[in-house]
Design a protein around this motif. Structure first.
Motif, mmCIF file in Angstrom:
data_model
loop_
_atom_site.group_PDB
_atom_site.id
_atom_site.type_symbol
_atom_site.label_atom_id
_atom_site.label_comp_id
_atom_site.label_asym_id
_atom_site.label_seq_id
_atom_site.Cartn_x
_atom_site.Cartn_y
_atom_site.Cartn_z
ATOM 1 N N ARG A 59 -36.697 -10.402 -20.195
ATOM 2 C CA ARG A 59 -37.018 -11.661 -20.867
ATOM 3 C C ARG A 59 -36.194 -11.852 -22.142
ATOM 4 N N LYS A 60 -36.108 -10.833 -22.993
ATOM 5 C CA LYS A 60 -35.484 -10.992 -24.305
ATOM 6 C C LYS A 60 -33.972 -11.128 -24.227
ATOM 7 N N PRO A 64 -32.875 -17.130 -21.572
ATOM 8 C CA PRO A 64 -33.026 -17.970 -22.770
ATOM 9 C C PRO A 64 -34.420 -18.584 -22.821
ATOM 10 N N SER A 65 -34.908 -18.801 -24.018
ATOM 11 C CA SER A 65 -36.281 -19.289 -24.192
ATOM 12 C C SER A 65 -36.508 -20.638 -23.523
ATOM 13 N N GLN A 66 -35.413 -21.396 -23.303
ATOM 14 C CA GLN A 66 -35.532 -22.715 -22.674
ATOM 15 C C GLN A 66 -35.784 -22.630 -21.176
ATOM 16 N N GLU A 137 -42.754 -6.175 -21.258
ATOM 17 C CA GLU A 137 -41.877 -7.342 -21.302
ATOM 18 C C GLU A 137 -41.590 -7.794 -19.879
ATOM 19 N N GLU A 182 -27.700 -22.656 -28.956
ATOM 20 C CA GLU A 182 -27.837 -21.893 -30.199
ATOM 21 C C GLU A 182 -27.509 -22.729 -31.429
#
Length: 329
Positions: A59-60, A64-66, A137, A182
């Motif tokens: 995940r990290k 990407p968080s999107q 995670e 970013e």
């Protein structure tokens, strides 16, 4: 033996250490073993090879968080199915082991599964199994299987001086999209899809394998420059790449940067495009080129010539293994 932390030696040297251990018990049916190519290759029958690959995503570092759950599932399948394509093979199944935090919503897991299934279907196969467990995670390990006629197997080995250097699709699109995210730059969805929903080039790979013109091939998931260096090292050749021929999508120029040097850096030194990089006979122009989006970006040269890019102004520069990407905001 002096003990050293993994972080000190890096991923590739560690792979070399593990490969040395695993090759000591090599199966007699193993044609291409650990550390040598995008997939392992085993003799399946008198006429076909079985190709197998696996990859782990977190995940990290990889999502990407999107990204939606569906996109995470798609990506997890795509990275493995792209490796199958790079060997010229047809996918025949995808398996996945998923580690989930305890508080993960079931709907999110369903979305991941739908993404995996849709990507596998788009590549002509399906999800055939896997495993699920709890983890600190979100971690997804995918395994893809493929088959290829023996005479159509493509590997990283085989590039010859005088071959053309080719790539499918566009270079630098995923890296440009990540840079835009970013830096809060608005870009069209079609550019974001290059990063969040990479499409494995299975159909193109099969056409290339059937052509008999390709001498070596791999995908560009680690970036064009690094992939070129990998092929050069293995084949003991050099490459001359032409800046004017790098296929950069118009959306990158319109929405991310117009600086020629930055565009070239994006094309060379950012990963995540999952296109096919290959060397081929000059006849590729007549027999394969018209059938899909393919660019001839350079040629194979003597190893002593090194890794060079001919700039639009006529000067020559070295292509570094990873480069130093510094885009302005």
């Amino acid at each position: 033996m002096i003990s050293r932390p993994v972080s000190e030696i890096g991923e590739r040297p560690l792979i070399g250490i593990l490969t040395g251990i695993f090759n000591k018990t090599r199966d007699s049916r193993l044609i291409v073993g650990p550390g040598h190519d995008d997939c392992a290759v085993l003799e399946m029958s008198e006429d076909e090879y079985l190709v197998v690959t696996t990859d782990m995503l977190h995940r990290k570092t990889d999502f990407p968080s999107q990204m939606t759950g569906w996109q995470i599932g798609w990506m997890s399948a795509a990275v493995n199915l792209s490796d199958i394509a790079s060997m010229g093979a047809s996918p025949v199944g995808f398996l996945s082991a998923i580690g989930l935090p305890k508080d993960t919503d079931v709907t999110f897991v369903e979305d991941i599964a739908h993404g995996m299934a849709d990507c596998a279907k788009a590549c002509g196969t399906s999800v055939i199994g896997g495993d699920i467990d709890t983890h600190d995670e979100l971690t997804i390990t995918g395994t893809a299987l493929g088959i290829v006629p023996k005479h159509e197997l493509l590997t990283r080995k085989g590039a010859k001086i005088g071959d053309k250097v080719c790539v499918t699709g566009f270079t630098g699109s995923a890296g440009a999209a990540l840079h835009a995210i970013e830096n809060n730059i608005s870009v069209p969805d079609r550019l974001l899809k290059a990063l969040l929903e990479p499409y494995p080039r299975v159909a193109e790979a099969r056409k290339l394998a059937r052509s008999g013109l390709v001498t070596s091939m791999m995908d560009t998931s680690d970036g064009l420059a690094l992939s070129l260096h990998d092929l050069a090292d293995l084949n003991q050749v050099g490459f001359l790449i032409y800046e004017s021929r790098l296929p950069i999508h118009d959306d990158v120029r319109k929405h991310v940067t117009t600086d020629p040097n930055e565009l070239t850096d994006l094309a060379l030194y950012t990963g995540g495009d999952f296109e096919l990089l290959f060397t081929a006979s000059p006849d590729i122009l007549n027999q394969v080129f018209p059938t899909f989006n393919l660019s001839i970006i350079g040629e194979v040269v003597e190893q002593s010539a090194g890794m060079r890019i001919e700039r639009n102004d006529g000067t020559n520069s070295s292509i570094n293994r990873k480069g130093y990407l510094q885009l302005g905001n």
